[in-house]
Design a protein around this motif. Sequence first.
Motif, PDB file in Angstrom:
ATOM      1  N   ALA A  41      11.541  12.478   4.255  1.00  0.00           N
ATOM      2  CA  ALA A  41      11.055  11.971   2.959  1.00  0.00           C
ATOM      3  C   ALA A  41      11.195  10.447   2.898  1.00  0.00           C
ATOM      4  O   ALA A  41      10.306   9.750   2.398  1.00  0.00           O
ATOM      5  N   GLU A  42      12.306   9.942   3.412  1.00  0.00           N
ATOM      6  CA  GLU A  42      12.535   8.494   3.430  1.00  0.00           C
ATOM      7  C   GLU A  42      11.499   7.805   4.324  1.00  0.00           C
ATOM      8  O   GLU A  42      10.952   6.756   3.966  1.00  0.00           O
ATOM      9  N   LEU A  43      11.184   8.423   5.449  1.00  0.00           N
ATOM     10  CA  LEU A  43      10.173   7.873   6.364  1.00  0.00           C
ATOM     11  C   LEU A  43       8.795   7.878   5.702  1.00  0.00           C
ATOM     12  O   LEU A  43       8.041   6.905   5.821  1.00  0.00           O
ATOM     13  N   ALA A  44       8.484   8.938   4.989  1.00  0.00           N
ATOM     14  CA  ALA A  44       7.196   8.999   4.279  1.00  0.00           C
ATOM     15  C   ALA A  44       7.098   7.867   3.263  1.00  0.00           C
ATOM     16  O   ALA A  44       6.053   7.213   3.135  1.00  0.00           O
ATOM     17  N   HIS A  45       8.198   7.597   2.562  1.00  0.00           N
ATOM     18  CA  HIS A  45       8.213   6.500   1.583  1.00  0.00           C
ATOM     19  C   HIS A  45       8.132   5.144   2.282  1.00  0.00           C
ATOM     20  O   HIS A  45       7.463   4.225   1.788  1.00  0.00           O
ATOM     21  N   LEU A  46       8.791   5.008   3.418  1.00  0.00           N
ATOM     22  CA  LEU A  46       8.719   3.751   4.168  1.00  0.00           C
ATOM     23  C   LEU A  46       7.283   3.473   4.615  1.00  0.00           C
ATOM     24  O   LEU A  46       6.780   2.361   4.455  1.00  0.00           O
ATOM     25  N   ILE A  47       6.623   4.478   5.154  1.00  0.00           N
ATOM     26  CA  ILE A  47       5.225   4.316   5.585  1.00  0.00           C
ATOM     27  C   ILE A  47       4.349   3.948   4.382  1.00  0.00           C
ATOM     28  O   ILE A  47       3.505   3.046   4.464  1.00  0.00           O
ATOM     29  N   ALA A  48       4.571   4.620   3.263  1.00  0.00           N
ATOM     30  CA  ALA A  48       3.814   4.294   2.043  1.00  0.00           C
ATOM     31  C   ALA A  48       4.101   2.858   1.620  1.00  0.00           C
ATOM     32  O   ALA A  48       3.180   2.107   1.262  1.00  0.00           O
ATOM     33  N   GLY A  49       5.366   2.451   1.662  1.00  0.00           N
ATOM     34  CA  GLY A  49       5.736   1.090   1.276  1.00  0.00           C
ATOM     35  C   GLY A  49       5.102   0.031   2.156  1.00  0.00           C
ATOM     36  O   GLY A  49       4.637  -1.006   1.666  1.00  0.00           O
ATOM     37  N   ILE A  50       5.077   0.288   3.459  1.00  0.00           N
ATOM     38  CA  ILE A  50       4.445  -0.656   4.391  1.00  0.00           C
ATOM     39  C   ILE A  50       2.952  -0.758   4.085  1.00  0.00           C
ATOM     40  O   ILE A  50       2.378  -1.851   4.070  1.00  0.00           O
ATOM     41  N   THR A  51       2.346   0.371   3.804  1.00  0.00           N
ATOM     42  CA  THR A  51       0.919   0.388   3.462  1.00  0.00           C
ATOM     43  C   THR A  51       0.659  -0.385   2.173  1.00  0.00           C
ATOM     44  O   THR A  51      -0.292  -1.171   2.083  1.00  0.00           O
ATOM     45  N   VAL A  52       1.516  -0.188   1.180  1.00  0.00           N
ATOM     46  CA  VAL A  52       1.342  -0.856  -0.107  1.00  0.00           C
ATOM     47  C   VAL A  52       1.509  -2.370   0.019  1.00  0.00           C
ATOM     48  O   VAL A  52       0.697  -3.125  -0.526  1.00  0.00           O
ATOM     49  N   ILE A  53       2.531  -2.849   0.740  1.00  0.00           N
ATOM     50  CA  ILE A  53       2.697  -4.307   0.850  1.00  0.00           C
ATOM     51  C   ILE A  53       1.520  -4.914   1.602  1.00  0.00           C
ATOM     52  O   ILE A  53       1.085  -6.016   1.284  1.00  0.00           O
ATOM     53  N   ASN A  54       0.966  -4.193   2.558  1.00  0.00           N
ATOM     54  CA  ASN A  54      -0.221  -4.706   3.239  1.00  0.00           C
ATOM     55  C   ASN A  54      -1.396  -4.823   2.282  1.00  0.00           C
ATOM     56  O   ASN A  54      -2.156  -5.789   2.342  1.00  0.00           O
ATOM     57  N   ALA A  55      -1.531  -3.874   1.374  1.00  0.00           N
ATOM     58  CA  ALA A  55      -2.604  -3.960   0.369  1.00  0.00           C
ATOM     59  C   ALA A  55      -2.351  -5.139  -0.572  1.00  0.00           C
ATOM     60  O   ALA A  55      -3.269  -5.921  -0.859  1.00  0.00           O
ATOM     61  N   TRP A  56      -1.099  -5.282  -1.055  1.00  0.00           N
ATOM     62  CA  TRP A  56      -0.775  -6.431  -1.918  1.00  0.00           C
ATOM     63  C   TRP A  56      -1.081  -7.745  -1.193  1.00  0.00           C
ATOM     64  O   TRP A  56      -1.644  -8.677  -1.787  1.00  0.00           O
ATOM     65  N   ASN A  57      -0.707  -7.833   0.083  1.00  0.00           N
ATOM     66  CA  ASN A  57      -0.969  -9.051   0.852  1.00  0.00           C
ATOM     67  C   ASN A  57      -2.456  -9.359   0.873  1.00  0.00           C
ATOM     68  O   ASN A  57      -2.859 -10.523   0.715  1.00  0.00           O
ATOM     69  N   ARG A  58      -3.270  -8.362   1.049  1.00  0.00           N
ATOM     70  CA  ARG A  58      -4.710  -8.594   1.139  1.00  0.00           C
ATOM     71  C   ARG A  58      -5.295  -9.063  -0.193  1.00  0.00           C
ATOM     72  O   ARG A  58      -6.166  -9.923  -0.218  1.00  0.00           O
ATOM     73  N   PHE A  59      -4.801  -8.523  -1.281  1.00  0.00           N
ATOM     74  CA  PHE A  59      -5.235  -9.021  -2.593  1.00  0.00           C
ATOM     75  C   PHE A  59      -4.822 -10.490  -2.760  1.00  0.00           C
ATOM     76  O   PHE A  59      -5.624 -11.331  -3.167  1.00  0.00           O
ATOM     77  N   ALA A  60      -3.571 -10.786  -2.465  1.00  0.00           N
ATOM     78  CA  ALA A  60      -3.048 -12.136  -2.697  1.00  0.00           C
ATOM     79  C   ALA A  60      -3.677 -13.177  -1.785  1.00  0.00           C
ATOM     80  O   ALA A  60      -4.007 -14.278  -2.233  1.00  0.00           O
ATOM     81  N   VAL A  61      -3.851 -12.834  -0.507  1.00  0.00           N
ATOM     82  CA  VAL A  61      -4.436 -13.797   0.435  1.00  0.00           C
ATOM     83  C   VAL A  61      -5.912 -14.033   0.108  1.00  0.00           C
ATOM     84  O   VAL A  61      -6.379 -15.173   0.096  1.00  0.00           O
ATOM     85  N   THR A  62      -6.635 -12.963  -0.166  1.00  0.00           N
ATOM     86  CA  THR A  62      -8.067 -13.088  -0.444  1.00  0.00           C
ATOM     87  C   THR A  62      -8.340 -13.908  -1.703  1.00  0.00           C
ATOM     88  O   THR A  62      -9.256 -14.727  -1.737  1.00  0.00           O
ATOM     89  N   THR A  63      -7.516 -13.708  -2.732  1.00  0.00           N
ATOM     90  CA  THR A  63      -7.740 -14.415  -4.001  1.00  0.00           C
ATOM     91  C   THR A  63      -6.937 -15.713  -4.096  1.00  0.00           C
ATOM     92  O   THR A  63      -6.994 -16.395  -5.110  1.00  0.00           O
ATOM     93  N   ARG A  64      -6.205 -16.044  -3.037  1.00  0.00           N
ATOM     94  CA  ARG A  64      -5.405 -17.272  -2.937  1.00  0.00           C
ATOM     95  C   ARG A  64      -4.419 -17.411  -4.099  1.00  0.00           C
ATOM     96  O   ARG A  64      -4.334 -18.449  -4.753  1.00  0.00           O
ATOM     97  N   MET A  65      -3.645 -16.351  -4.329  1.00  0.00           N
ATOM     98  CA  MET A  65      -2.611 -16.418  -5.363  1.00  0.00           C
ATOM     99  C   MET A  65      -1.636 -17.530  -4.997  1.00  0.00           C
ATOM    100  O   MET A  65      -1.329 -17.734  -3.826  1.00  0.00           O
ATOM    101  N   VAL A  66      -1.168 -18.255  -5.982  1.00  0.00           N
ATOM    102  CA  VAL A  66      -0.385 -19.469  -5.760  1.00  0.00           C
ATOM    103  C   VAL A  66       1.113 -19.163  -5.702  1.00  0.00           C
ATOM    104  O   VAL A  66       1.678 -18.641  -6.663  1.00  0.00           O
ATOM    105  N   PRO A  67       1.763 -19.488  -4.571  1.00  0.00           N
ATOM    106  CA  PRO A  67       3.202 -19.282  -4.463  1.00  0.00           C
ATOM    107  C   PRO A  67       3.990 -20.375  -5.185  1.00  0.00           C
ATOM    108  O   PRO A  67       3.457 -21.435  -5.492  1.00  0.00           O
TER     109      PRO A  67
END
Length: 177
Positions: free
Chosen positions: A137-163
Motif C-alpha cells: 500500500a505504501e509503494l502504491a502511494h509512493l508511485i502515485a506521489g511520484i506521478t502527481v509531483i511530475n504532473a505538478w511540475n509540468r503545470f508549473a514549468v509550462t505556465t512559468r510559475m514564479v518561485p
Amino acid sequence: MTTYEQKAEEKTTSPLAPEHSPRLPWAELAPDVFKAMIRLDSAAREGLDPVLWELVKIRASQINHCAYCLDMHTKDALAAGESAERIVQLSAWEESAHFYTEKELAALRLTEAVTVLTDGFVPDAVYDQAAHHFEEAELAHLIAGITVINAWNRFAVTTRMVPGHYKPGQYATGGAK
C-alpha cells in the motif's frame, strides 16, 4: 512611500535579474483541474513519511527543472525538519548515498525511473528494490506521489510559475503540490 512603490523601487535598484511573469494563471482558469490535483496529491501522500515525501518531490522537481516546486518543497522539507545538507546533496544522491537510508535511496531510484521514462519502462531491479523497502500500500502511494509531483511540475514549468514567494506550509490545509 506605499508598499507598492517600495516594491517597484526594489525591482529597479536590485542587482538581481528581474523576476519573470507567469504565462498563465492555470489554477484560476481551470479550477476544477486544480482542485482535482489537490485531492489527488492529498490521497497520494497518505501513509508516507513527510520527509521522504518532500525528498521525492524535490528530486523529481530537480530532474524536471521546476524552480517553483523546488522553492516550495525545499522550504517545506526544512520546515519538516530535513537538514539543509541532505537537501543540497540530493541532486548528487548517488555520490552521497551515505546521507540517506536504504529506504530513501530506493524511493529516489524509483522517483528517477518514473520521472525519466527514456527506456519506456521502470526497470525491474528498481521496482523490486522499492518493493523490498515499502509495504504494498505504501509503494502504491509512493508511485502515485511520484506521478502527481511530475504532473505538478509540468503545470508549473509550462505556465512559468514564479518561485520565491512560497511560505512553508502555505498549502498544508488544502494539500500542497
